[in-house]
Structure formats: structure tokens, C-alpha cells
Design a protein around this motif. Structure first.
Motif, PDB file in Angstrom:
ATOM      1  N   SER A 129       0.828  -1.213   0.000  1.00 44.29           N
ATOM      2  CA  SER A 129       0.000   0.000   0.000  1.00 44.29           C
ATOM      3  C   SER A 129       0.861   1.262   0.000  1.00 44.29           C
ATOM      4  CB  SER A 129      -0.949   0.006   1.200  1.00 44.29           C
ATOM      5  OG  SER A 129      -0.256   0.399   2.372  1.00 44.29           O
ATOM      6  N   LEU A 130       2.127   1.126   0.405  1.00 39.75           N
ATOM      7  CA  LEU A 130       3.029   2.284   0.382  1.00 39.75           C
ATOM      8  C   LEU A 130       3.672   2.466  -0.989  1.00 39.75           C
ATOM      9  CD1 LEU A 130       4.708   1.756   3.840  1.00 39.75           C
ATOM     10  CD2 LEU A 130       3.410   3.778   3.156  1.00 39.75           C
ATOM     11  N   GLY A 131       3.359   1.562  -1.919  1.00 38.01           N
ATOM     12  CA  GLY A 131       3.918   1.690  -3.262  1.00 38.01           C
ATOM     13  C   GLY A 131       5.171   0.867  -3.473  1.00 38.01           C
ATOM     14  N   LEU A 132       5.582   0.097  -2.447  1.00 35.10           N
ATOM     15  CA  LEU A 132       6.733  -0.791  -2.644  1.00 35.10           C
ATOM     16  C   LEU A 132       6.323  -1.908  -3.615  1.00 35.10           C
ATOM     17  CD1 LEU A 132       7.810  -1.146   1.102  1.00 35.10           C
ATOM     18  CD2 LEU A 132       9.185  -0.053  -0.653  1.00 35.10           C
TER      19      LEU A 132
ATOM     20  N   ASN B  63      -7.128   0.575  -3.735  1.00 37.94           N
ATOM     21  CA  ASN B  63      -5.675   0.453  -3.925  1.00 37.94           C
ATOM     22  C   ASN B  63      -5.261  -0.976  -4.296  1.00 37.94           C
ATOM     23  OD1 ASN B  63      -5.992  -0.780  -1.453  1.00 37.94           O
ATOM     24  ND2 ASN B  63      -4.315   0.304  -0.450  1.00 37.94           N
ATOM     25  N   GLN B  91       0.992  -0.336  -8.973  1.00 36.45           N
ATOM     26  CA  GLN B  91       2.022   0.184  -8.078  1.00 36.45           C
ATOM     27  C   GLN B  91       2.048   1.714  -8.103  1.00 36.45           C
ATOM     28  OE1 GLN B  91       5.987  -1.390  -8.774  1.00 36.45           O
ATOM     29  NE2 GLN B  91       6.739   0.056  -7.241  1.00 36.45           N
ATOM     30  N   ARG B  94      -0.706   2.960  -6.009  1.00 36.99           N
ATOM     31  CA  ARG B  94      -0.432   2.811  -4.572  1.00 36.99           C
ATOM     32  C   ARG B  94       0.541   3.870  -4.046  1.00 36.99           C
ATOM     33  NH1 ARG B  94       0.012  -3.724  -4.961  1.00 36.99           N
ATOM     34  NH2 ARG B  94      -2.133  -4.215  -4.431  1.00 36.99           N
ATOM     35  N   THR B  95       1.410   4.376  -4.919  1.00 33.89           N
ATOM     36  CA  THR B  95       2.305   5.432  -4.431  1.00 33.89           C
ATOM     37  C   THR B  95       1.534   6.732  -4.194  1.00 33.89           C
ATOM     38  OG1 THR B  95       2.925   6.189  -6.634  1.00 33.89           O
ATOM     39  CG2 THR B  95       4.314   4.497  -5.660  1.00 33.89           C
ATOM     40  N   MET B  99      -2.746   4.315   2.923  1.00 35.59           N
ATOM     41  CA  MET B  99      -3.768   3.547   3.644  1.00 35.59           C
ATOM     42  C   MET B  99      -3.376   3.363   5.103  1.00 35.59           C
ATOM     43  SD  MET B  99      -5.539  -0.057   2.645  1.00 35.59           S
ATOM     44  CE  MET B  99      -7.313  -0.148   2.844  1.00 35.59           C
ATOM     45  N   LEU B 106       2.374  -1.728  11.430  1.00 30.51           N
ATOM     46  CA  LEU B 106       3.713  -1.137  11.405  1.00 30.51           C
ATOM     47  C   LEU B 106       4.725  -2.256  11.219  1.00 30.51           C
ATOM     48  CD1 LEU B 106       3.590   1.542  14.237  1.00 30.51           C
ATOM     49  CD2 LEU B 106       3.415   1.868  11.772  1.00 30.51           C
ATOM     50  N   LEU B 118      10.996   4.421   5.052  1.00 32.12           N
ATOM     51  CA  LEU B 118      11.264   3.297   4.138  1.00 32.12           C
ATOM     52  C   LEU B 118      10.740   3.540   2.714  1.00 32.12           C
ATOM     53  CD1 LEU B 118      12.345   0.349   3.796  1.00 32.12           C
ATOM     54  CD2 LEU B 118      10.010  -0.417   4.257  1.00 32.12           C
ATOM     55  N   ALA B 119       9.441   3.827   2.618  1.00 31.81           N
ATOM     56  CA  ALA B 119       8.860   3.968   1.274  1.00 31.81           C
ATOM     57  C   ALA B 119       9.402   5.187   0.508  1.00 31.81           C
ATOM     58  CB  ALA B 119       7.337   3.994   1.356  1.00 31.81           C
ATOM     59  N   LYS B 122      12.842   4.013  -0.709  1.00 26.30           N
ATOM     60  CA  LYS B 122      12.922   2.897  -1.653  1.00 26.30           C
ATOM     61  C   LYS B 122      12.028   3.070  -2.877  1.00 26.30           C
ATOM     62  CE  LYS B 122      15.806   1.005   1.080  1.00 26.30           C
ATOM     63  NZ  LYS B 122      17.231   1.236   0.781  1.00 26.30           N
ATOM     64  N   VAL B 123      10.987   3.887  -2.756  1.00 18.68           N
ATOM     65  CA  VAL B 123      10.087   4.082  -3.901  1.00 18.68           C
ATOM     66  C   VAL B 123      10.362   5.417  -4.587  1.00 18.68           C
ATOM     67  CG1 VAL B 123       7.693   4.205  -4.672  1.00 18.68           C
ATOM     68  CG2 VAL B 123       8.324   2.659  -2.793  1.00 18.68           C
ATOM     69  N   HIS B 125      12.988   7.251  -3.975  1.00 19.12           N
ATOM     70  CA  HIS B 125      14.436   7.425  -4.010  1.00 19.12           C
ATOM     71  C   HIS B 125      14.885   8.732  -3.365  1.00 19.12           C
ATOM     72  CE1 HIS B 125      14.577   3.843  -6.399  1.00 19.12           C
ATOM     73  NE2 HIS B 125      13.674   4.355  -7.208  1.00 19.12           N
ATOM     74  N   ARG B 167       3.483   7.442   8.393  1.00 18.88           N
ATOM     75  CA  ARG B 167       4.139   6.606   7.388  1.00 18.88           C
ATOM     76  C   ARG B 167       3.438   6.742   6.034  1.00 18.88           C
ATOM     77  NH1 ARG B 167       4.163   0.104   8.149  1.00 18.88           N
ATOM     78  NH2 ARG B 167       1.928   0.437   7.878  1.00 18.88           N
ATOM     79  N   ALA B 168       2.106   6.719   6.063  1.00 19.41           N
ATOM     80  CA  ALA B 168       1.360   6.856   4.812  1.00 19.41           C
ATOM     81  C   ALA B 168       1.532   8.263   4.230  1.00 19.41           C
ATOM     82  CB  ALA B 168      -0.116   6.546   5.044  1.00 19.41           C
ATOM     83  N   MET B 171       4.554   9.546   1.886  1.00 17.43           N
ATOM     84  CA  MET B 171       4.568   9.371   0.433  1.00 17.43           C
ATOM     85  C   MET B 171       3.830  10.511  -0.276  1.00 17.43           C
ATOM     86  SD  MET B 171       6.365   6.849  -0.563  1.00 17.43           S
ATOM     87  CE  MET B 171       5.786   6.313  -2.171  1.00 17.43           C
TER      88      MET B 171
END
Lengths: 223, 260
Positions: A129-132, B63, B91, B94-95, B99, B106, B118-119, B122-123, B125, B167-168, B171
């Protein structure tokens, strides 16, 4: 009847330097085989839970075959059988490493599967859900948690495989048991020498147990 | 102070979510029946209904955590096809869609800060510093800046859910989905999570919320949707749905949940 057998401590200690020559082989075959087995375990453990039938099926076959046959038969097959097929000899150490690899690989596949499947569904959903991507979700979210849960079972397999290498005396690898047998052949001190052999296995396995316990304790942070 | 949908949403803008005649089955079970739903930018939509009515499944379709079998769905201009499996489009959606889950979800092996960064790293960058600055700002906003280096298990449920929100938000989503965000919380912690959501709504975030908190729904919603056995039975402003429900099943549901 004469039962005045005397346990000869001197003979027991005298065998140790000779037995120690077997330890590098025991360690090389165990850890070499386990390292390859771990890679096999990750690959086949993940294939085993693939939704794709044609990936899952060969993994199931591999696991069932190598978990369901004795490691002694596997090493005999590799050492005596495969050369007939390949047309060239295989050295005993390589055969031992290969046997531990395919055997532990089958068990580790199941450990990996269990570890990955034990991670709650919500973890994967949160990652996605975070897009990973699927792969990044696995790598950063699922795997680190699964690996931690796998440590006790991996430790078990490590200890089992170390002890399995004792069977490879039959193909003439100069590992711990084989060294003991050779020494007994000239001294006839079976009781003393096998006791020392057993103690040396214990030293190796207890060291591993201790190392794993420390690793686990470190892994507890954040759980 | 309460705003109406007209004040902050632009009716001419492209909807962020557009569902047309969406149907979903779990085997024999027809979970969602001909759902039509559009969500405009800036709109706060609250979905209410009994357990098992399909409301969670509905937002999980948005999503792609659930697939559907028939109908049309586009999110942020990108079309999600029926039977949609993992894809690049999914994907990308979802970015842009955050949610918050009932069980927080967590990542227990990562610190609060690493959960939030994290996101983006890694998503998107983002650099480590960039991600950390954003995370610290968001944790500050949800009131847990001082817990950044703890692990989730060291926090209360309310704190964990606020971390999940941060966290959500890290993004920078265009749409936030909330799947019963307070249902797993002890009563004394519900308020702090609702406060954080209230603030988000005030800042103009587009939100689709599944909840049993009727007072909260009345307060923040631009539109309330009542869903029963997989069908949208009634929708309207909170005043319309809560004070003057037209359908008798809505009336019966509300009489059960509003009396206690």
C-alpha cells in the motif's frame, strides 16, 4: 571372568592430536554444504510458495525426494553412482559437501517457507500500500522478519548436518570419525577414542548453539 | 466550524476515484454489487455499515488489495482492470494512495523513523536526510516526534496508529484510505487518532474512511455512504443521512448504532 578393563586416559588424550586432523574436513563439509544448502533453501522455499503451479511443483518434488531419503544413501549415490553417469570420478570431500547441500537444502526450504508464511498478511499489505513493489516488500518488510523467526530452526539444521558428516567416513573422507577409526585400527582403544570423538563433536555443536543464542538475542531488539 | 463539500471541492475537477458498476465475488459470495462511487479532490467520504457489509472490501479495491470481477475503476486517472494482478499501474496508484489499517501493520523490525522513511527512500528514491526531515516533520505533526527512535512494540496503540498515519503521509499521497482506524484501539486512545485525522481533513486531504465512530463521521464527512450487504443503500450529507435517513434499513442500522 576378567572385567578389569581400565579406562586409559593417556590413550584418550594421545588420540586428540590425530583426531584434530579430521576437524577441518568436518567443518569444511558441514559449513560448505550448509552454505550451499541455505541458498538452495531460499530459492526452493520461495518457489514452494509460488502461486505458479509450474514453479511450485518442482520445488515440492525436490523437497520430498531429498528429505525422504537418507543422507547416507545420497552420499553413496553421489560418490559411487554419479561417476558412472558422468564418466569421471568425484572426490570424496566434494561428494560430502554436495550431499549435505542437497539434504540440508530440502529441510531449509521448509524452514524458509514456514518463516515467510508466518509473517502476518498485513505486513505485506502495508508494504504494497506504500507503493513498494512485490520484490521490495519482500526484501525490506517480509524477509528481515522471517529470517529472525527462522534462526532457531536453522540452528537445528546446522547441528544435524554437522553430525551427518560423520556418516561420510564410509566414503573415506578423513573427517573426525574416519580419523578415529584409523587410530583405533592401530591402538585398539575404541572406548577412549570414540569418547574423544564424541566430545569433539560436542565442542563444535555447543559453539554453534552459543553463537546462535547470541545472534537471537541481538535479533530480539525491536521485536 | 463545518464546511460543506461545495466550499472546498471543485465539482469540475476530475474525480480522484471513479467506480462504475463495480462487482466483486468471493467464490459464491457476492460481496460488492454494482457499486457507483466517485470521490472528488478534497472530499471526505465516510462509509458506514454493519460488519461484513463489504465496506472494508470496497476501500481495499481502491488500492488493489482486493481485486474485483466486473465494472470500471479509475484512481487518479489510472484505470485498474477487473481481475487485476500486480502491475506497474497498480504500483503507481499505490504510491499516490495512502492507507491506514485497523491493525496498524507497522513494521516491527524497524524503528518508528525507519517505518516512516522506508517507502520514500525505496520508492521515491529520497535521500536519507531528505526522508528523515520529512519524517520528523510528520511525526511532529501527529505528536510523536520524541518517539522516533523507539520500536513499534514500545508504543501504545494510539501512538502506533499515529505512526502508521505519518508513514502513509510520507509518500505525499493524493488520497488517504482509512480502514476502521480506531477499531483495534482502547477507548482512551481513540480520541488522539481521530484528532490527527480531523486535522488532516481540515488541511484538505481527500479521504475515504470506513469507521464505526458516528460522531466523528458526522463532524468530518462531506458525504456519508451507508452500505448494506454489498450495496450502497443511501448517501448524502451527514445531516441528511444521520438526521433524516430515507431508507428503512439505514434507519434500522442507525437506531442500533446511535442509541448507545
Amino acid at each position: 571372568m576378567d572385567i578389569t578393563f581400565q579406562f586409559d586416559w593417556q590413550a584418550a588424550f594421545a588420540s586428540i592430536p590425530y583426531l584434530l586432523k579430521g576437524i577441518p574436513y568436518t567443518l569444511l563439509i558441514s559449513f560448505g554444504g550448509l552454505a550451499i544448502g541455505f541458498v538452495i533453501g531460499i530459492v526452493f522455499g520461495l518457489l514452494r510458495i509460488s502461486p505458479v503451479f509450474w514453479l511450485r511443483w518442482p520445488a515440492i518434488a525436490y523437497i520430498e525426494i531429498f528429505r525422504g531419503t537418507p543422507v547416507l544413501v545420497q552420499v553413496l549415490f553421489i560418490f559411487y553412482g554419479l561417476p558412472q553417469l558422468l564418466g569421471g570420478p568425484i572426490d570424496a570431500v566434494s561428494a560430502g559437501i554436495a550431499a549435505i547441500a542437497v539434504n540440508s537444502g530440502a529441510y531449509i526450504s521448509e524452514v524458509v517457507r514456514g518463516g515467510v508464511q508466518s509473517i502476518e498478511r498485513g505486513q505485506r499489505e502495508a508494504g504494497l500500500s506504500l507503493g513498494l513493489s512485490q520484490i521490495k516488500t519482500f526484501r525490506y518488510v517480509i524477509w528481515p522478519q522471517a529470517f529472525r523467526r527462522m534462526i532457531p530452526a536453522l540452528g537445528n539444521q546446522g547441528i544435524i548436518s554437522i553430525k551427518d558428516t560423520s556418516l561420510f567416513a564410509v566414503i573415506g573422507v578423513g573427517e573426525l570419525v574416519r580419523q578415529g577409526q584409523i587410530y583405533i585400527a592401530t591402538t585398539f582403544r575404541a572406548l577412549e577414542v570414540y569418547l574423544m570423538v564424541a566430545l569433539l563433536y560436542l565442542v563444535i555443536t555447543l559453539t554453534l548453539s552459543l553463537a546462535l543464542r547470541m545472534l537471537e538475542r541481538k535479533g530480539l531488539v525491536g521485536q | 466550524m463545518k464546511r460543506t463539500a461545495a466550499m472546498k471541492t471543485d465539482p469540475t475537477a476530475e474525480p480522484i476515484v471513479r467506480m462504475e458498476k463495480l462487482n466483486k465475488h468471493f467464490g459464491q459470495l457476492h460481496v460488492l454489487k454494482d457499486i457507483d462511487l466517485t470521490v472528488a479532490p478534497g472530499e471526505v467520504v465516510v462509509i458506514i455499515g454493519a460488519s461484513g457489509s463489504g465496506k472494508s472490501t470496497l476501500i481495499r479495491c481502491i488500492n488493489g488489495l482486493e481485486e474485483f470481477q466486473q465494472g470500471h475503476l479509475d484512481v487518479d486517472g489510472k484505470v485498474l482492470k477487473p481481475h487485476g494482478k500486480a502491475s506497474k499501474t497498480l504500483q503507481q496508484i499505490r504510491t499516490e494512495v495512502g492507507m491506514v489499517f485497523q491493525q496498524f501493520n507497522l513494521f516491527p523490525h524497524l524503528s518508528v523513523l525507519d517505518n516512516v522513511t522506508l517507502a520514500p527512500r525505496k520508492v521515491r528514491h529520497a535521500s536519507r536526510d531528505e526522508a528523515r526531515q520529512t519524517a520528523e516533520r510528520l511525526l511532529e505533526r501527529v505528536g510523536i516526534a520524541d518517539q522516533a527512535h523507539k520500536y513499534p512494540a514500545q508504543l501504545s496503540g494510539g501512538q502506533q496508529q499515529r505512526v502508521a498515519l505519518a508513514r502513509a503521509l510520507a509518500m505525499e499521497p493524493r488520497l488517504m484510505l482509512f480502514d476502521e482506524p480506531t477499531s483495534a484501539l482502547d477507548p482512551e486512545m481513540i480520541g488522539e487518532v481521530l484528532d490527527a485525522m480531523r486535522e488532516l481533513a481540515r488541511d484538505g486531504m481527500t479521504m475515504v474512511i470506513v469507521t464505526h465512530e458516528m460522531n466523528f463521521a458526522r463532524e468530518v464527512a462531506d458525504r456519508v455512504i451507508y452500505i448494506h450487504q454489498g450495496e450502497i443503500i443511501e448517501q448524502g450529507t451527514p445531516d441528511e443521512v444521520f438526521d433524516n435517513p430515507q431508507n428503512e434499513r439505514t434507519q434500522s442500522f442507525l437506531s442500533r448504532v446511535l442509541t448507545h
